[in-house]
Design a protein around this motif. Structure first.
Motif, PDB file in Angstrom:
ATOM      1  N   LYS A 149       3.333  -4.299  -5.117  1.00  0.00           N
ATOM      2  CA  LYS A 149       1.849  -3.388  -4.884  1.00  0.00           C
ATOM      3  C   LYS A 149       2.271  -1.966  -5.123  1.00  0.00           C
ATOM      4  O   LYS A 149       3.000  -1.413  -4.046  1.00  0.00           O
ATOM      5  N   CYS A 150       1.762  -1.168  -5.786  1.00  0.00           N
ATOM      6  CA  CYS A 150       2.070   0.084  -5.810  1.00  0.00           C
ATOM      7  C   CYS A 150       0.506   1.007  -5.632  1.00  0.00           C
ATOM      8  O   CYS A 150      -0.245   0.686  -6.173  1.00  0.00           O
ATOM      9  N   GLY A 151       0.644   1.315  -4.331  1.00  0.00           N
ATOM     10  CA  GLY A 151      -0.525   2.147  -4.125  1.00  0.00           C
ATOM     11  C   GLY A 151      -0.808   3.473  -4.294  1.00  0.00           C
ATOM     12  O   GLY A 151       0.432   4.031  -4.813  1.00  0.00           O
ATOM     13  N   TYR A 152      -1.929   4.052  -4.169  1.00  0.00           N
ATOM     14  CA  TYR A 152      -2.029   5.407  -4.323  1.00  0.00           C
ATOM     15  C   TYR A 152      -2.082   6.460  -3.391  1.00  0.00           C
ATOM     16  O   TYR A 152      -2.536   7.476  -3.390  1.00  0.00           O
ATOM     17  N   LYS A 153      -1.469   5.883  -2.062  1.00  0.00           N
ATOM     18  CA  LYS A 153      -1.497   6.583  -0.865  1.00  0.00           C
ATOM     19  C   LYS A 153      -0.060   6.650  -0.138  1.00  0.00           C
ATOM     20  O   LYS A 153       0.170   6.669   0.908  1.00  0.00           O
ATOM     21  N   GLU A 154       0.641   6.262  -0.848  1.00  0.00           N
ATOM     22  CA  GLU A 154       2.356   6.262  -0.456  1.00  0.00           C
ATOM     23  C   GLU A 154       3.423   7.038  -1.280  1.00  0.00           C
ATOM     24  O   GLU A 154       4.157   6.360  -1.441  1.00  0.00           O
TER      25      GLU A 154
ATOM     26  N   TYR B  21      -1.387  10.765  -6.373  1.00  0.00           N
ATOM     27  CA  TYR B  21       0.073  11.647  -6.007  1.00  0.00           C
ATOM     28  C   TYR B  21       0.886  11.783  -7.217  1.00  0.00           C
ATOM     29  O   TYR B  21       0.908  10.950  -8.052  1.00  0.00           O
TER      30      TYR B  21
ATOM     31  N   LYS C  99      10.936  -1.550  -7.478  1.00  0.00           N
ATOM     32  CA  LYS C  99      10.199  -0.236  -7.512  1.00  0.00           C
ATOM     33  C   LYS C  99      10.895   0.697  -8.411  1.00  0.00           C
ATOM     34  O   LYS C  99      10.403   1.373  -9.229  1.00  0.00           O
TER      35      LYS C  99
ATOM     36  N   ASP D 284       5.559   9.129   0.057  1.00  0.00           N
ATOM     37  CA  ASP D 284       6.932   9.051   0.693  1.00  0.00           C
ATOM     38  C   ASP D 284       7.850   8.054   0.206  1.00  0.00           C
ATOM     39  O   ASP D 284       8.980   8.168  -0.243  1.00  0.00           O
ATOM     40  N   ASP D 285       7.167   6.901  -0.125  1.00  0.00           N
ATOM     41  CA  ASP D 285       7.747   5.778  -0.421  1.00  0.00           C
ATOM     42  C   ASP D 285       8.566   6.002  -2.037  1.00  0.00           C
ATOM     43  O   ASP D 285       9.486   5.853  -2.480  1.00  0.00           O
TER      44      ASP D 285
ATOM     45  N   TYR E 175       6.361  15.803  -2.931  1.00  0.00           N
ATOM     46  CA  TYR E 175       5.133  15.148  -3.668  1.00  0.00           C
ATOM     47  C   TYR E 175       4.081  16.062  -3.458  1.00  0.00           C
ATOM     48  O   TYR E 175       3.849  16.657  -2.610  1.00  0.00           O
TER      49      TYR E 175
END
Length: 258
Positions: free
Chosen positions: A81-86, A222, A40, A88-89, A238
């Motif tokens: 996997k880079c999501g669009y709902k994460e 985000y 990441k 905090d990570d 964020y």
């Protein structure tokens, strides 16, 4: 032509991928011991980081080490996997990445304000951030001390929380636009979080580091951010929402009363 070792010397960040944390890290140095976290960070900084492996990590992640040694950075990220709902990570990752000295030098002592259209303002004296510099997928802005539309009724040597919120909001909006989200699109804020850790002095330059996650066609999005001053992370968080590139879609939602 430079070999990989010589190219590494020219890179901005140095990442130590080791079991034991180094006793002392330099300004542009990062320590990580988890391979998922390493990927990441590499995603964030792109080709601007050199990775130092200890012998144990070389053996445990030999395929990873081989791909990196051959210069194939993109192969390291194929299963990421880079999501669009994460968000905090993402916040936890960028908190580990310092503002490099090159950014401070590039922006300089007299930063130029970004165009007002990038922060959804009608008046230039309400722009809170500079033209950014980019490293990998990160955008760095310098913040300004004041804007016309937010005035407090008392003298203070530090920023009020509402100003920190606004400078972070503007940096996030601009970063998403610079990452491909259309300027005339509509972003509906659904959630945000800010942690305030240290005072931000009004008389010392400060910087906003952003990691936008947005698709040009809209949908869930985000932007994670951290605000740094004098080598300290003073605030982080964020803004998350849903983006619409069609005004008709947005109007349908408004008519439903949502």
């Amino acid at each position: 032509m430079l070999d990989n070792l010589e190219q590494d010397k020219l890179k901005i960040f140095k990442i130590y991928f080791t079991q034991i944390e180094p006793k002392l890290l330099g300004k542009n140095e990062i320590w990580v011991s988890d391979v998922a976290e390493l990927k990441k960070i590499v995603y964030c900084i792109g080709n601007d980081g050199s990775i130092i492996f200890d012998d144990q990590m070389k053996r445990a992640y030999s395929d990873f080490y081989s791909a990196y040694s051959s210069g194939n950075v993109h192969a390291l990220l194929e299963d990421l996997k880079c999501g669009y709902k994460e968000p905090d990570d993402a916040v936890n990752i960028i908190k580990k990445i310092p503002v490099p000295m090159q950014i401070l030098d590039d922006i300089g002592n007299n930063p130029q304000a970004i165009e007002k259209k990038y922060v959804h303002k009608d008046h230039s004296d309400n722009v809170f951030i500079s033209v950014p510099k980019q490293i990998g997928n990160l955008f760095y802005f310098q913040g300004f001390p004041e804007i016309s539309e937010i005035q407090t009724d008392h003298e203070s040597d530090h920023f009020d929380g509402i100003k920190i919120f606004e400078v972070a909001r503007q940096a996030s909006i601009a970063a998403m636009a610079l990452n491909g989200f259309p300027l005339d699109a509509i972003n509906i804020l659904t959630k945000n979080a800010i942690s305030y850790k240290h005072f931000i002095d009004k008389n010392i330059p400060y910087y906003i580091q952003t990691l936008p996650a947005v698709k040009p066609k809209g949908g869930h999005l985000y932007c994670a951010f951290s605000i740094m001053q004098s080598d300290k992370t003073c605030a982080y968080g964020y803004f998350a929402g849903v983006g619409y590139t069609s005004r008709d879609e947005y109007l349908k939602i408004r008519k439903r009363g949502n």
